[in-house]
Design an enzyme around this catalytic site. Structure first.
Site, mmCIF file in Angstrom:
data_model
loop_
_atom_site.group_PDB
_atom_site.id
_atom_site.type_symbol
_atom_site.label_atom_id
_atom_site.label_comp_id
_atom_site.label_asym_id
_atom_site.label_seq_id
_atom_site.Cartn_x
_atom_site.Cartn_y
_atom_site.Cartn_z
ATOM 1 N N ASP A 176 0.834 -1.197 0.000
ATOM 2 C CA ASP A 176 0.000 0.000 0.000
ATOM 3 C C ASP A 176 0.876 1.259 0.000
ATOM 4 O O ASP A 176 1.893 1.318 0.700
ATOM 5 C CB ASP A 176 -0.881 -0.028 1.264
ATOM 6 C CG ASP A 176 -1.923 1.059 1.289
ATOM 7 O OD1 ASP A 176 -2.763 1.099 0.374
ATOM 8 O OD2 ASP A 176 -1.908 1.870 2.234
ATOM 9 N N GLU B 173 1.583 -0.602 -5.136
ATOM 10 C CA GLU B 173 0.559 0.408 -5.377
ATOM 11 C C GLU B 173 1.297 1.747 -5.427
ATOM 12 O O GLU B 173 1.509 2.397 -4.407
ATOM 13 C CB GLU B 173 -0.502 0.438 -4.278
ATOM 14 C CG GLU B 173 -1.636 1.401 -4.628
ATOM 15 C CD GLU B 173 -2.286 2.091 -3.431
ATOM 16 O OE1 GLU B 173 -3.415 2.596 -3.576
ATOM 17 O OE2 GLU B 173 -1.662 2.154 -2.350
#
Length: 571
Positions: A228, A292
């Site tokens: 993330d 990401e």
């Protein structure tokens, strides 16, 4: 009916965009299915999906034809941001189950030959993490505060934030704490919610901690990690002010935001790659990471997938490309050029838990900015057009060599929930912007499995954590399973053909079928051609080809607008 356009082909060797990589590592070609645990399957009637519910539904994914699953966070968390505010990286939140349930999920997945990707959230923790509580108690200058981004304020008595940074979720990115003696104290950085304090990745304790977290899940059988906010761990020296866009894909000539894509972040991932590589190699046993990283241009994004860093990085620029032939061709060509230069696959994606579902997004006027949620009072997508384009876009994505990610429910053609009541919204973006940004709840609605069951089969009873819209009933799995022409059966067919032809490992040559058509020949174990008609007129299909798959029923000699086909040479 408008007369069809006659097609011509003029492909030459100069049109080769990507060369084949046969017998490649699994992550170069894998189709990975994202499961949002809260919304997949509820086993205990509390209205929230859980790990036992996921395990029970894994055979569905095996029959769908995917290679792996990615699980959004299931860690202990106060759920301020649906689990992306992690309080403990080595356990399972009771609302999702137990560590034993996680072990069973991984074991069952492996029995079905499905790999398991775990979400890792290294940019920030929850403010209820033991480290942050210790930082508040220890005070300024302490070793405990050094793990986070604490700073003194500016202005009189430090009453103003250290800089002008804004949170991605709206409002200021700094919050002032009250010290143990009751006086106003330092400020801490939170690029997202106030309950998500950013970690200081210059601190060796932080780096050592995440080494251990990686090994904890690798030892339990995880096949890799989706990371993330991978582009955000390092902030620019001095934390200079920034007034430009926070989404790097919205940048033009504004420079680079000081909170994103700093060069020193790559040191971290080179080290992590060493940790993963220590768990074995080989095509099928290697562990993998996917970034990401909302980064542009393509060559800058490709830095994350150099040979000693990530194996994959989501191609967000492709995901945000408007429904225009020239724009898609350019995005695809740029992606291959940048990634091939570093020997990395291109990893395609059309939807996830952070963006409006592409079955709705593609039903909006072409060229408009991507909305952050759609409400009942907003202009509504054209549902039929959106699904038609979504099916065609998926056919393009799954034909392209490389990896691909599918977001849960897109194989059913699920639209965004555009009528979600405001009092049901839980995304912190909605509250932090005073409702100016609706946020991501509309793409996170619980899955419909059985039309006439309570909660459409999501669970045995009880209201789901987000309400399901009425149109989900007719899109439920049991309404599409085995039904010719359904979106579910289209996905199953595409994934079967992709595997049989080894399209994920193939080479790619661009073909010329006119300015409004995106067309490629995939040179794999068996050759296939994908055509997508983005124009206003139907086009005539080549007479020497047979249709393998069509995005809409009834396509034969002509390809209508907003449709796609996979072709193979006639025997």
């Amino acid at each position: 009916m408008t007369a069809p356009t006659t097609t011509t082909t003029g492909a030459t060797s100069a049109d080769i965009l990507h060369t084949a990589r046969p017998d490649a590592e699994w992550w170069r070609r894998a189709v990975i299915y994202q499961i949002y645990p809260r919304s997949w399957a509820d086993s205990n009637a509390d209205g929230i999906g859980d790990l036992p519910g996921i395990t029970a539904r894994l055979p569905y994914l095996k029959t769908l034809g995917v290679d792996a699953i990615w699980l959004s966070p299931f860690y202990p968390s106060p759920q301020a941001d649906a689990g992306y505010d992690v309080a403990d990286y080595r356990d399972v939140d009771p609302i999702f189950g137990t560590l034993a349930d996680a072990d069973q999920l991984i074991a069952t997945s492996h029995e079905l030959n499905l790999k398991v990707i775990v979400d890792l959230v290294p940019n920030h923790t929850s403010d209820e993490h033991a480290w942050f509580r210790a930082a508040l108690a220890a005070g300024p200058g302490s070793r405990e505060r050094g793990r986070y981004m604490f700073r003194e304020g500016t202005g009189a008595d430090g009453a103003l934030p250290p800089n002008n940074w804004q949170s991605v979720f709206g409002g200021p990115a700094w919050t002032r704490v009250t010290e143990a003696d009751g006086r106003p104290g330092q400020w801490y950085l939170h690029l997202f919610d106030v309950k998500q304090p950013d970690l200081n990745w210059h601190d060796q304790q932080v780096r050592d901690e995440f080494d251990d977290v990686l090994r904890f899940w690798l030892d339990r059988g995880a096949d890799g990690f989706r990371v993330d906010v991978a582009h955000g761990l390092i902030k620019a020296e001095g934390l200079p002010d920034w007034a430009g866009p926070l989404n790097m894909l919205d940048l033009k000539d504004d420079g680079k935001p000081p909170m994103w894509d700093q060069d020193q972040v790559h040191e971290i991932y080179r080290h992590w790659r060493g940790v993963l590589d220590s768990y074995g190699g080989g095509d099928d046993s290697s562990r993998a990471m996917c970034a990401e990283a909302w980064v542009q241009p393509a060559d800058r994004a490709a830095m994350y997938v150099r040979p000693d860093e990530f194996q994959q990085a989501f191609n967000f620029e492709f995901m945000q490309t408007p429904w225009e032939a020239a724009a898609l061709r350019s995005s695809i060509a740029d992606s291959y050029q940048a990634n091939d230069e570093v020997g990395a696959p291109t990893t395609w994606v059309l939807s996830n838990h952070d963006v409006v579902r592409h079955a709705s997004r593609l039903g909006l006027p072409v060229g408009n900015p991507r909305p952050n949620g759609i409400g009942a009072d907003d202009p509504q997508p054209d549902a039929a057009l959106g699904l038609r384009r979504a099916r065609a876009a998926t056919m393009l994505m799954l034909a392209l060599p490389g990896g691909a990610y599918i977001y849960q429910g897109e194989e059913l053609g699920l639209p965004e929930h555009t009528g979600l009541p405001d009092d049901a919204r839980q995304d912190p973006t909605f509250a932090r912007t005073g409702g100016a940004e609706l946020g991501r709840d509309g793409c996170r609605i619980p899955m419909p499995w059985v039309k006439d069951a309570p909660t459409h089969g999501f669970g045995p009873g009880g209201d789901p954590w987000l309400p399901q819209p009425g149109e989900y009933a007719d899109l439920a799995v049991d309404q599409q399973d085995g039904v010719t022409g359904s979106t579910l059966e289209l996905y199953r067919t595409l994934l079967w053909v992709r595997r049989e032809f080894d399209l994920g490992e193939g080479g790619l040559r661009e073909l010329d079928f006119g300015p409004d058509v995106v067309a490629y020949e995939i040179q794999a174990r068996r050759t296939a051609t994908v055509l997508v008609n983005l124009g206003a007129k139907p086009i005539v299909l080549p007479a020497n080809s047979a249709i393998l798959v069509a995005s809409q029923p009834g396509i034969s000699d002509e390809l209508p607008p907003d449709c796609a086909v996979w072709l193979t040479p006639r025997a």
